[in-house]
Design an enzyme around this catalytic site. Sequence first.
Site, PDB file in Angstrom:
ATOM      1  N   ARG A 160       0.817  -1.217   0.000  1.00 44.29           N
ATOM      2  CA  ARG A 160       0.000   0.000   0.000  1.00 44.29           C
ATOM      3  C   ARG A 160       0.851   1.268   0.000  1.00 44.29           C
ATOM      4  O   ARG A 160       0.324   2.371  -0.116  1.00 44.29           O
ATOM      5  CB  ARG A 160      -0.920  -0.006   1.226  1.00 44.29           C
ATOM      6  CG  ARG A 160      -1.917  -1.169   1.170  1.00 44.29           C
ATOM      7  CD  ARG A 160      -2.871  -1.144   2.320  1.00 44.29           C
ATOM      8  NE  ARG A 160      -3.763  -0.006   2.152  1.00 44.29           N
ATOM      9  CZ  ARG A 160      -4.570   0.437   3.089  1.00 44.29           C
ATOM     10  NH1 ARG A 160      -4.613  -0.157   4.252  1.00 44.29           N
ATOM     11  NH2 ARG A 160      -5.355   1.463   2.868  1.00 44.29           N
ATOM     12  N   CYS A 161       2.162   1.111   0.094  1.00 43.22           N
ATOM     13  CA  CYS A 161       3.084   2.247   0.180  1.00 43.22           C
ATOM     14  C   CYS A 161       3.735   2.502  -1.180  1.00 43.22           C
ATOM     15  O   CYS A 161       4.344   1.606  -1.770  1.00 43.22           O
ATOM     16  CB  CYS A 161       4.146   1.943   1.229  1.00 43.22           C
ATOM     17  SG  CYS A 161       5.500   3.136   1.276  1.00 43.22           S
ATOM     18  N   THR A 162       3.619   3.714  -1.666  1.00 41.66           N
ATOM     19  CA  THR A 162       4.194   4.083  -2.957  1.00 41.66           C
ATOM     20  C   THR A 162       5.697   3.872  -2.986  1.00 41.66           C
ATOM     21  O   THR A 162       6.240   3.308  -3.940  1.00 41.66           O
ATOM     22  CB  THR A 162       3.864   5.551  -3.292  1.00 41.66           C
ATOM     23  OG1 THR A 162       2.451   5.702  -3.320  1.00 41.66           O
ATOM     24  CG2 THR A 162       4.446   5.965  -4.629  1.00 41.66           C
TER      25      THR A 162
END
Length: 114
Positions: free
Chosen positions: A9-11
Site C-alpha cells: 500500500r506504500c508508494t
Amino acid sequence: MIQIYHNNRCTKSRQALQALENSGKDFEVIYYLETPPDKTTLEKLIEKLNIGPLDLIRKSEKIYIERYKGQNLTDAEWIDAMVENPILIERPIVVWGDKAVIARPTQRINDVLG
C-alpha cells in the site's frame, strides 16, 4: 539473497520493489504486515541499518501519535512496540547479507546492491 520488507500500500515500497525487479537480481519479498518480524529479526535489522530503534519508527502513523508520541522508551521497548504494531516499521527496507537500507529515496538500494 536480497530481501525487501514491503508494504504494497506504500508508494515508496512499490517503487523499491520495481527497482529490484529491474535490477535482474533474485530477491525475496517479505510482507512484514502479514508476517511481522520477531524481536530478534528486528534487532538484526537495526544493527544492519546501523541506526537506533527509534530511527526505524514511522512517526506519522496514527498509532505512534496516539500511543507513543512523547514517550521516552528504551530501545527494547521501541522494538517491542514494533513487534506488537508492525505498521510502525519504516519501509521499505532492503537487506543483502550484512547490509541494509531504508530505501527512501529508492536510489538508496544501490548502497546495498553496490
